[in-house]
Design a protein around this motif. Structure first.
Motif, PDB file in Angstrom:
ATOM      1  N   GLU A 126     -44.156 -69.667  73.239  1.00 11.11           N
ATOM      2  CA  GLU A 126     -44.486 -70.149  74.585  1.00 11.11           C
ATOM      3  C   GLU A 126     -44.115 -69.070  75.594  1.00 11.11           C
ATOM      4  N   TYR A 127     -45.116 -68.653  76.359  1.00  8.87           N
ATOM      5  CA  TYR A 127     -44.907 -67.644  77.390  1.00  8.87           C
ATOM      6  C   TYR A 127     -44.901 -68.338  78.756  1.00  8.87           C
ATOM      7  N   ASN A 128     -43.799 -68.221  79.476  1.00  4.24           N
ATOM      8  CA  ASN A 128     -43.695 -68.813  80.803  1.00  4.24           C
ATOM      9  C   ASN A 128     -43.746 -67.720  81.863  1.00  4.24           C
ATOM     10  N   VAL A 129     -44.553 -67.928  82.895  1.00  5.56           N
ATOM     11  CA  VAL A 129     -44.689 -66.967  83.988  1.00  5.56           C
ATOM     12  C   VAL A 129     -43.697 -67.346  85.088  1.00  5.56           C
ATOM     13  N   ILE A 130     -42.739 -66.444  85.353  1.00  9.13           N
ATOM     14  CA  ILE A 130     -41.716 -66.691  86.370  1.00  9.13           C
ATOM     15  C   ILE A 130     -41.641 -65.443  87.242  1.00  9.13           C
ATOM     16  N   THR A 131     -42.320 -65.455  88.359  1.00  6.99           N
ATOM     17  CA  THR A 131     -42.445 -64.245  89.169  1.00  6.99           C
ATOM     18  C   THR A 131     -41.249 -63.992  90.082  1.00  6.99           C
ATOM     19  N   ASP A 132     -40.436 -65.009  90.347  1.00  5.87           N
ATOM     20  CA  ASP A 132     -39.254 -64.826  91.181  1.00  5.87           C
ATOM     21  C   ASP A 132     -38.139 -64.180  90.349  1.00  5.87           C
ATOM     22  N   PRO A 133     -37.598 -63.024  90.767  1.00  2.00           N
ATOM     23  CA  PRO A 133     -36.603 -62.320  89.950  1.00  2.00           C
ATOM     24  C   PRO A 133     -35.375 -63.152  89.617  1.00  2.00           C
ATOM     25  N   GLN A 134     -34.871 -63.907  90.582  1.00  2.07           N
ATOM     26  CA  GLN A 134     -33.679 -64.700  90.322  1.00  2.07           C
ATOM     27  C   GLN A 134     -33.978 -65.838  89.339  1.00  2.07           C
ATOM     28  N   ALA A 135     -35.126 -66.487  89.511  1.00  3.87           N
ATOM     29  CA  ALA A 135     -35.502 -67.560  88.592  1.00  3.87           C
ATOM     30  C   ALA A 135     -35.732 -67.024  87.184  1.00  3.87           C
ATOM     31  N   LEU A 136     -36.266 -65.797  87.083  1.00  4.63           N
ATOM     32  CA  LEU A 136     -36.473 -65.185  85.772  1.00  4.63           C
ATOM     33  C   LEU A 136     -35.145 -64.969  85.064  1.00  4.63           C
ATOM     34  N   ALA A 137     -34.163 -64.456  85.784  1.00  7.22           N
ATOM     35  CA  ALA A 137     -32.843 -64.267  85.197  1.00  7.22           C
ATOM     36  C   ALA A 137     -32.200 -65.602  84.839  1.00  7.22           C
TER      37      ALA A 137
END
Length: 529
Positions: A247-258
Motif C-alpha cells: 500500500e502506497y500512501n501519498v503524504i505531501t506534508d513533510p511533518q505528516a510524512l515523518a
C-alpha cells in the motif's frame, strides 16, 4: 554503502520545498491532497501482521497515470511492483538482467542483442516476445516519454533501429557506440508495457498493463491518495517479493510524512525532509544516500532571452560568485558543497574541480569584465509564492559581484512550467545517481535542460567517449565530461544533497537504495526477523 551518515542529534534550519520548474516537472503532485499522520509512539506496523507493506511517499506516485515511461527513474520505486524492466539496478549499484537473460554487443558497441526471458505474461495474458519489446522501444519518438529522452533522434544514446530477430531475440542498433547498454536500458527506461497499452497508450491513464509481481487493486486505490497492489502469484518473479500486498500512501506534508513512520502508520517513508530526521531517528530508523545535485541548470546557453548567458565567461562568473560552503553551513548541515555536476561516489568525480571552481568573488568580477559586463547583469528567476532560503542566500551572494537575481512571482503552476523555456536558469535537485553519463545524455545535453539545442564540442566528444568506452578509457572520459560541464558552465552546482528514508525496524528489514540512485529497491525489503 552510504557516504553521508548523520549523527542522531543533528540540526538544520527549516527548508522550504524547492519549487523550480524542474522540480515541478518531476513531481507534479506537490499540490495534491496529503494523508495525515499522528505523532504517537512507534508501533510494530502492518507488515508482520497481515503481509502488507505500507509505504508513504512524499508525492503522487502516478500523477498523470500508469505509463511508467512518462516519468523519471525516481518513480521506479513505485512502478517496479507493476512492471518489469529489461535490466534493473541492484542495491549495490550493479545492473542485472531482468526481462533479459543475456545480452551481447558487437565489437564496435553499436549493436546490442538481447535474449528475452521465457514464461513472462502480461495482465491480459499476452506473452513477452521480441515484437513487443520492439513496439515499446519504437515509442521513443514520443517527446512526452521522459524515460526515453536519450533514445530519440539526435540524442547521445539514439536508437536508430530495433529488430525482432526471432520471438526471443531483439537487436538494437545505436547511432553511436554504447558500451553499457544494460545501464541505458535499466529501471524506468527499460520498462516494457503490455501489448494493449502499446496499441492504445491512453489506456494507461487509468489502467496499468504490466508483467510485474503485483496488479493494481482498483477498489482499494484512490488516485493521488492511496495506491494498493496485490500479489499476482502467477507472475514469473512473484517469489522475489515478500509481501502479499503493498500500500502506497501519498503524504505531501513533510511533518505528516515523518509522523506516519514514527507512529507506525507506515512501515517505510521515503524522501523525508531533512528537518524531520531528528524526530524519525528518535523513534525509528533511517537510511540515506547521496547522488542528488542541487543547483542551477543553465537553460539559455545561446543568450536568447538573456544575452549575458550566451557568453561563457559570464556563466563562469556565477560559479565563482556562489559561496557554497557558507550556504551549506547555514542551511543544509549534512550536505556537501560542490562545484561539479558529478556526485562524490560516481565515476568521473574529480575533487580538484571543487577547489578550482570554488568561491572566488574577485575571479567572478574579472570574468564579468572579460564578458563585457563590468557592472554585472540581471537574472530573472520565476518562483511560485515566496522564494526559498537557498534562493535568497544566493541572491545576496551574487549581488556582491554585481549580479542581480530578480524573483518573478508566478501566478500559476503553468507559468512556472513555462519558465523552463524563458528563464535563463532554473533551480532544483537532480538525482544524477551512479550513472551520470546517462543523465547528461538524456537530460542535461539531450533533454529539457537543453531545449535550445545548444552544442559544445568538449561536452559532446567526452560524452560520446564515456558512452562508448569501458574500463580506464571510460573513467577518463567521464572525468573529462565532468570537467567540460563545469568549465563551460552548463550547470551551476551548489551542493550534493542527501535522500532519506525512515523505516520501522520492528516490521521490516533495513531498506536499501539502488546504489547511489535516490529510490529504494522494494523487492529486496523483507519482514523483520
Amino acid at each position: 554503502m552510504n557516504r553521508f551518515t548523520l549523527p542522531t542529534h543533528r540540526r538544520t534550519r527549516p527548508m522550504r520545498a524547492r519549487l523550480g520548474a524542474a522540480t515541478l516537472a518531476l513531481a507534479t503532485a506537490a499540490t495534491l491532497a496529503a494523508c495525515g499522520g499522528n505523532g504517537g509512539g512507534g508501533g510494530a506496523g502492518s507488515a508482520s501482521a497481515d503481509g502488507t507493506l505500507t509505504i508513504a511517499f512524499d508525492a503522487d506516485a502516478a500523477p498523470t497515470g500508469y505509463d511508467p515511461l512518462l516519468y523519471s527513474a525516481r518513480q521506479f520505486e513505485f512502478f517496479a511492483s507493476l512492471y518489469d524492466a529489461l535490466f534493473v539496478t541492484q542495491t549495490d549499484g550493479s545492473v542485472e538482467p531482468s526481462l533479459v537473460t543475456e545480452f551481447t554487443s558487437n565489437p564496435e558497441n553499436t549493436q546490442t542483442t538481447l535474449t528475452l526471458r521465457e514464461g513472462v505474461t502480461f495482465t491480459d495474458g499476452s506473452p513477452l516476445d521480441a515484437e513487443l519489446v520492439k513496439a515499446n522501444l519504437d515509442r521513443r519518438s514520443d517527446a512526452h516519454l521522459e524515460a526515453y529522452s536519450s533514445f530519440g533522434a539526435g540524442q547521445a544514446s539514439e536508437i536508430v533501429d530495433v529488430t525482432a530477430q526471432d520471438p526471443q531475440t531483439v537487436v538494437i542498433t545505436w547511432a553511436s557506440p554504447q558500451a553499457s547498454p544494460d545501464v541505458l536500458l535499466a529501471d524506468t527506461a527499460g520498462v516494457i508495457v503490455g501489448p494493449e497499452a502499446v496499441a492504445d497508450p491512453t489506456s494507461l491513464e487509468t489502467t496499468p498493463d504490466g508483467s510485474g509481481a503485483y496488479v493494481l487493486d482498483e477498489d482499494a486505490t484512490t488516485r493521488a491518495s492511496t495506491y494498493t497492489v496485490v500479489k499476482n502469484e502467477d507472475a514469473w518473479a512473484a517469489d522475489d517479493w515478500a509481501w502479499d500486498t503493498i500500500e502506497y500512501n501519498v503524504i505531501t506534508d513533510p511533518q505528516a510524512l515523518a509522523n506516519a513512520v514514527v507512529s507506525g502508520q507506515a512501515d517505510i517513508a521515503t524522501q523525508l525532509d531533512p528537518t524531520t530526521i531528528d524526530l524519525v531517528q528518535s523513534r525509528q530508523s533511517t537510511v540515506d544516500v547521496g547522488g542528488t545535485i542541487v543547483g542551477f541548470p543553465v537553460i539559455d546557453k545561446l543568450g536568447s532571452s538573456n544575452p549575458a548567458f550566451g557568453n561563457e565567461a559570464a556563466r563562469q562568473a556565477l560559479l565563482y560568485a556562489t559561496d557554497r560552503e557558507s550556504l551549506v553551513a547555514d542551511l543544509h548541515d549534512g550536505s556537501r558543497p560542490t562545484s561539479q555536476f558529478f556526485p562524490e561516489d560516481a565515476p568521473g568525480f574529480d575533487p580538484a574541480l571543487d577547489e578550482e571552481f570554488g568561491y572566488d568573488p574577485d575571479r567572478a568580477r574579472e570574468l564579468l569584465a572579460e564578458a563585457g559586463y563590468p557592472d554585472g547583469f540581471e537574472v530573472d528567476y520565476t518562483v511560485l509564492g515566496q522564494p526559498d532560503e537557498d534562493a535568497i542566500a544566493i541572491q545576496s551572494q551574487w549581488a556582491e559581484v554585481g549580479i542581480t537575481l530578480n524573483f518573478v512571482t508566478a501566478t500559476s503552476t503553468d507559468q512556472v512550467f513555462a519558465a523552463v523555456r524563458t528563464d535563463p536558469v532554473i533551480f532544483g535537485p537532480f538525482s544524477v545517481g551512479s550513472s551520470p553519463a546517462g543523465f547528461v545524455a538524456g537530460v542535461l545535453y539531450g533533454g529539457f535542460m537543453n531545449m535550445q539545442g545548444a552544442t559544445e564540442p568538449d561536452i559532446e566528444s567526452s560524452l560520446g567517449a564515456a558512452l562508448g568506452a569501458t574500463g580506464d578509457a571510460q573513467e577518463q572520459a567521464l572525468t573529462d565530461l565532468n570537467r567540460a560541464i563545469t568549465e563551460h558552465a552548463w550547470f551551476i552546482p551548489v551542493y550534493e544533497d542527501v535522500t532519506y528514508a525512515g523505516y520501522n525496524a520492528g516490521s521490516v528489514s533495513e531498506p536499501a537504495f539502488a546504489g547511489t540512485n535516490n529510490f529504494l529497491v522494494l523487492s529486496a525489503i523483507q519482514p523483520a526477523a
